[in-house]
Design a protein around this motif. Structure first.
Motif, short mmCIF file in Angstrom:
data_model
loop_
_atom_site.label_atom_id
_atom_site.label_comp_id
_atom_site.label_asym_id
_atom_site.label_seq_id
_atom_site.Cartn_x
_atom_site.Cartn_y
_atom_site.Cartn_z
N GLU A 213 0.81 -1.11 -0.11
CA GLU A 213 -0.12 0.16 -0.01
C GLU A 213 0.78 1.23 -0.05
O GLU A 213 0.63 2.22 -0.83
N SER A 273 -4.77 -2.11 -8.18
CA SER A 273 -5.62 -2.87 -7.45
C SER A 273 -5.92 -2.44 -6.02
O SER A 273 -6.73 -2.32 -5.47
N VAL A 274 -4.39 -2.29 -5.44
CA VAL A 274 -4.49 -1.78 -4.04
C VAL A 274 -5.13 -0.56 -3.85
O VAL A 274 -6.04 -0.13 -2.91
N ASP A 276 -7.37 1.11 -5.74
CA ASP A 276 -8.77 1.02 -5.89
C ASP A 276 -9.55 0.29 -4.87
O ASP A 276 -10.58 0.96 -4.58
N THR A 277 -8.96 -0.55 -4.18
CA THR A 277 -9.91 -1.17 -3.21
C THR A 277 -9.75 -0.47 -1.86
O THR A 277 -10.75 -0.08 -1.31
N LYS A 280 -12.38 2.31 -2.70
CA LYS A 280 -13.94 1.86 -2.58
C LYS A 280 -14.24 1.47 -1.09
O LYS A 280 -15.46 2.11 -0.61
N LYS A 281 -13.35 0.97 -0.18
CA LYS A 281 -13.66 0.68 1.04
C LYS A 281 -13.80 1.86 1.92
O LYS A 281 -14.88 2.13 2.66
#
Length: 290
Positions: A213, A273-274, A276-277, A280-281
């Motif tokens: 991250e 991906s990291v 975006d995740t 979103k959360k």
């Protein structure tokens, strides 16, 4: 798919309490949104984005300090509001237009997701969610996790002061002598320039997912200036946040292209991906808990 006709109109909400100035009544700005047979009224957020245009607001208010504060707080008289629309006064007119474009994009997304029974009742929350500043979200998330891990390392190393003296000393310093009101990026950048070995010592004890991250965020931050120049928001009088809506519609693709050039396909997929995740959360939690 044929989208329903979407109309978005700003208006002064004269049903609410007014403020008076120079014998004129000033009212807050609201928005009427209609999509097909459905409609909703929400409060405009334009006032939240006027502060960076203070010099332009001084010009509009003609150096009247009370009128200046009235505009910054999102209150307009009918005469002033008509003048803004008619003369397309920068930046208020342009912010109004950008706000309409943002809302239209959100409504179109809702319709595409559920064309037969789309819902506008949560439009205000969706609007706020999509305008959240993503750099602040990413930085806050990583800073919180990093500080939690520092505390864990500090507590674990207390009983192992001789064996892990260095980790005890570094974690103690980071926890108690760093101003964590600053951003994680500023902390990392300053520490890396002054004493990179301290960062490396701590990173050797961090969970692999947090390390990823951090690296993804640092890669993101390295491209901030490019993204800002590309969007060119301030010069156009647009809502200036690097927002979640920008992330979905523009920034994601920009970063993918840049990361591929710099890092290759595998790291690009991992980092995007990291990021975006996290977004979103954290954005979903922000709306749920607000």
């Amino acid at each position: 798919m044929n989208l329903p006709t979407i109309t978005i109109k700003h208006f002064l909400n004269t049903s609410l309490e007014s403020k008076n100035h120079n014998l004129n009544e000033f009212y807050p700005l609201y928005i009427q949104v209609t999509a097909g047979q459905k409609s909703i009224t929400i409060k405009s957020s334009v006032s939240e984005h006027l502060d960076i245009y203070r010099s332009d607001i001084v010009r509009i208010s003609q150096n009247d300090p009370l009128l200046f504060e009235m505009i910054l707080s999102g209150f307009f008289s009918e005469i002033l509001f008509e003048k803004i629309l008619l003369e397309q006064l920068f930046p208020v007119f342009h912010l109004l237009e950008d706000e309409k474009n943002v809302i239209k994009t959100i409504v179109e997304e809702k319709v595409k997701e559920n064309p037969q029974d789309f819902d506008l009742t949560d439009l205000n929350d969706e609007y706020k969610k999509n305008l959240l500043e993503i750099t602040e979200i990413l930085d806050s998330h990583i800073k919180t996790r990093y500080r939690e891990e520092l505390n864990n390392l500090f507590l674990k190393s207390i009983d192992k002061a001789e064996k892990e003296k260095n980790i005890f000393r570094i974690s103690n310093y980071f926890i108690h002598f760093i101003n964590w009101e600053n951003t994680f990026y500023n902390f990392y950048e300053a520490t890396y320039e002054i004493n990179p070995s301290k960062l490396k010592a701590i990173e050797n004890h961090l969970p692999p997912d947090l390390l990823t991250e951090i690296k993804a965020y640092l890669a993101y931050y390295s491209q901030i200036n490019l993204v800002t120049r590309f969007l060119n928001k301030r010069e156009q009088g647009r809502i200036s946040t690097i927002s979640y809506l920008d992330w979905k519609n523009t920034i994601y693709d920009i970063l993918c292209n840049q990361f591929r050039k710099l890092l290759g396909g595998k790291k690009t997929s991992e980092y995007m991906s990291v990021l975006d995740t996290i977004l979103k959360k954290k954005i979903q939690n922000n709306i749920v808990n607000s």
